[in-house]
Write a protein that holds these residues in place. Sequence first.
Motif, PDB file in Angstrom:
ATOM      1  N   SER A  24       0.599  -1.329   0.301  1.00  0.00           N
ATOM      2  CA  SER A  24       0.241   0.368  -0.047  1.00  0.00           C
ATOM      3  C   SER A  24       0.822   1.088   0.086  1.00  0.00           C
ATOM      4  O   SER A  24       0.622   2.586  -0.863  1.00  0.00           O
ATOM      5  N   PRO A  25       2.286   1.293   0.601  1.00  0.00           N
ATOM      6  CA  PRO A  25       2.605   2.401   0.544  1.00  0.00           C
ATOM      7  C   PRO A  25       3.301   2.784  -0.736  1.00  0.00           C
ATOM      8  O   PRO A  25       4.025   3.812  -1.015  1.00  0.00           O
ATOM      9  N   THR A  26       3.410   1.722  -1.153  1.00  0.00           N
ATOM     10  CA  THR A  26       3.713   1.647  -2.455  1.00  0.00           C
ATOM     11  C   THR A  26       2.920   2.090  -3.697  1.00  0.00           C
ATOM     12  O   THR A  26       3.608   2.990  -4.691  1.00  0.00           O
ATOM     13  N   ALA A  27       1.886   1.413  -3.473  1.00  0.00           N
ATOM     14  CA  ALA A  27       0.507   2.366  -4.546  1.00  0.00           C
ATOM     15  C   ALA A  27       0.365   3.527  -4.317  1.00  0.00           C
ATOM     16  O   ALA A  27       0.650   4.334  -4.718  1.00  0.00           O
ATOM     17  N   GLU A  28       0.814   4.668  -3.230  1.00  0.00           N
ATOM     18  CA  GLU A  28       0.689   6.069  -2.597  1.00  0.00           C
ATOM     19  C   GLU A  28       2.165   6.574  -3.011  1.00  0.00           C
ATOM     20  O   GLU A  28       1.117   6.924  -3.711  1.00  0.00           O
TER      21      GLU A  28
ATOM     22  N   SER B  54      -2.448   5.719   2.841  1.00  0.00           N
ATOM     23  CA  SER B  54      -2.457   4.402   2.366  1.00  0.00           C
ATOM     24  C   SER B  54      -2.163   3.580   4.181  1.00  0.00           C
ATOM     25  O   SER B  54      -2.477   4.606   4.921  1.00  0.00           O
ATOM     26  N   ALA B  55      -2.701   2.259   4.230  1.00  0.00           N
ATOM     27  CA  ALA B  55      -3.143   1.983   5.719  1.00  0.00           C
ATOM     28  C   ALA B  55      -2.990   0.135   5.029  1.00  0.00           C
ATOM     29  O   ALA B  55      -3.360   0.163   4.664  1.00  0.00           O
ATOM     30  N   GLY B  56      -2.856  -0.156   6.914  1.00  0.00           N
ATOM     31  CA  GLY B  56      -2.885  -1.469   7.211  1.00  0.00           C
ATOM     32  C   GLY B  56      -4.605  -2.094   7.622  1.00  0.00           C
ATOM     33  O   GLY B  56      -5.073  -1.335   8.292  1.00  0.00           O
ATOM     34  N   THR B  57      -4.879  -3.654   6.808  1.00  0.00           N
ATOM     35  CA  THR B  57      -5.941  -3.637   8.257  1.00  0.00           C
ATOM     36  C   THR B  57      -5.398  -4.439   9.529  1.00  0.00           C
ATOM     37  O   THR B  57      -5.919  -4.559   9.746  1.00  0.00           O
ATOM     38  N   HIS B  58      -3.951  -4.753   9.669  1.00  0.00           N
ATOM     39  CA  HIS B  58      -3.371  -5.212  10.878  1.00  0.00           C
ATOM     40  C   HIS B  58      -2.894  -3.978  11.608  1.00  0.00           C
ATOM     41  O   HIS B  58      -1.676  -3.416  10.759  1.00  0.00           O
ATOM     42  N   ALA B  59      -1.610  -4.007  12.693  1.00  0.00           N
ATOM     43  CA  ALA B  59      -1.726  -3.120  13.242  1.00  0.00           C
ATOM     44  C   ALA B  59      -0.563  -3.586  13.743  1.00  0.00           C
ATOM     45  O   ALA B  59       0.664  -2.852  14.482  1.00  0.00           O
ATOM     46  N   TYR B  60       0.609  -4.148  12.850  1.00  0.00           N
ATOM     47  CA  TYR B  60       1.915  -4.660  13.005  1.00  0.00           C
ATOM     48  C   TYR B  60       2.756  -3.823  12.941  1.00  0.00           C
ATOM     49  O   TYR B  60       3.533  -3.847  13.671  1.00  0.00           O
ATOM     50  N   HIS B  61       2.769  -2.689  12.084  1.00  0.00           N
ATOM     51  CA  HIS B  61       3.792  -2.045  11.819  1.00  0.00           C
ATOM     52  C   HIS B  61       3.670  -0.587  12.150  1.00  0.00           C
ATOM     53  O   HIS B  61       4.686   0.287  11.468  1.00  0.00           O
ATOM     54  N   VAL B  62       2.281  -0.453  12.420  1.00  0.00           N
ATOM     55  CA  VAL B  62       1.840   1.588  13.451  1.00  0.00           C
ATOM     56  C   VAL B  62       3.607   1.915  13.277  1.00  0.00           C
ATOM     57  O   VAL B  62       4.061   1.703  13.971  1.00  0.00           O
ATOM     58  N   GLY B  63       3.465   2.824  12.678  1.00  0.00           N
ATOM     59  CA  GLY B  63       4.432   3.927  12.977  1.00  0.00           C
ATOM     60  C   GLY B  63       5.716   3.629  12.125  1.00  0.00           C
ATOM     61  O   GLY B  63       6.952   4.263  12.209  1.00  0.00           O
ATOM     62  N   ASP B  64       6.030   2.843  11.379  1.00  0.00           N
ATOM     63  CA  ASP B  64       6.637   2.331  11.003  1.00  0.00           C
ATOM     64  C   ASP B  64       7.685   3.095   9.508  1.00  0.00           C
ATOM     65  O   ASP B  64       6.160   3.321   9.393  1.00  0.00           O
TER      66      ASP B  64
ATOM     67  N   LEU C 235       6.571   8.362   4.615  1.00  0.00           N
ATOM     68  CA  LEU C 235       5.429   7.428   4.799  1.00  0.00           C
ATOM     69  C   LEU C 235       5.560   6.630   6.079  1.00  0.00           C
ATOM     70  O   LEU C 235       6.963   6.211   6.377  1.00  0.00           O
ATOM     71  N   ARG C 236       4.637   6.306   6.593  1.00  0.00           N
ATOM     72  CA  ARG C 236       4.487   5.959   8.300  1.00  0.00           C
ATOM     73  C   ARG C 236       3.192   4.826   8.383  1.00  0.00           C
ATOM     74  O   ARG C 236       2.463   5.070   8.046  1.00  0.00           O
ATOM     75  N   ALA C 237       3.674   3.861   8.811  1.00  0.00           N
ATOM     76  CA  ALA C 237       2.113   2.595   8.556  1.00  0.00           C
ATOM     77  C   ALA C 237       1.254   3.080   9.492  1.00  0.00           C
ATOM     78  O   ALA C 237       1.449   3.109  10.521  1.00  0.00           O
ATOM     79  N   ARG C 238      -0.220   3.059   8.663  1.00  0.00           N
ATOM     80  CA  ARG C 238      -1.010   3.121  10.341  1.00  0.00           C
ATOM     81  C   ARG C 238      -2.274   2.621   9.497  1.00  0.00           C
ATOM     82  O   ARG C 238      -2.609   1.078   8.754  1.00  0.00           O
ATOM     83  N   LYS C 239      -2.811   1.358  10.952  1.00  0.00           N
ATOM     84  CA  LYS C 239      -4.069   0.897  10.611  1.00  0.00           C
ATOM     85  C   LYS C 239      -5.207   1.700   9.772  1.00  0.00           C
ATOM     86  O   LYS C 239      -5.547   2.389  10.730  1.00  0.00           O
ATOM     87  N   VAL C 240      -6.485   0.538   9.423  1.00  0.00           N
ATOM     88  CA  VAL C 240      -7.714   1.466   8.638  1.00  0.00           C
ATOM     89  C   VAL C 240      -8.407   2.557  10.108  1.00  0.00           C
ATOM     90  O   VAL C 240      -7.854   1.221  10.962  1.00  0.00           O
TER      91      VAL C 240
END
Length: 165
Positions: free
Chosen positions: A17-21, A41-51, A71-76
């Motif tokens: 998702s960050p690649t697509a973003e 972009s976001a994830g359906t799981h919180a495995y990497h939030v903030g990474d 970019l930083r990972a976040r959950k939907v």
Amino acid sequence: MKKIGILFVCMGNICRSPTAEGVFRALLTQRRLSDLFEVDSAGTHAYHVGDAPDLRAQKAARDRGIELKHLRARKVAAADFEKFDVILAMDSDNFSILQDICPETHKDKIKYLLDFAPQLNQREVPDPYYGGAYGFERVLDMAEAAAEGLLEFLTREGVLSKQAG
């Protein structure tokens, strides 16, 4: 003027998702359309939030002139279904999760990213996380094809002309 909201979603929000973003943002910049969009972009799981995105994803994107390191990972979040106009899932697992958590009134916003790249003859963007560099290149190729298709779709549907007018 309300911007057109596009949300890309994968599982952990560090590869696909960050690649697509990043790819879609780069296309918007190239076409001078960035001001008309809100892209995330976001994830359906919180495995990497903030990474930050996976270093392999960053390298593959950087090699094509796309920077992902900010970019930083976040959950939907529940608010995403109201905020974004199009929510693009990378695969059927993420599509199903989004459908499960989405209010009924917004389910029509959820689509597969690769629905906008029918020439690829597949619906799912494979997760490159456990593979080698080739997987990240493949994700970029798919994201580039889908980004073009998404922009063409929005133009054809008149969404862009409404924003520009």
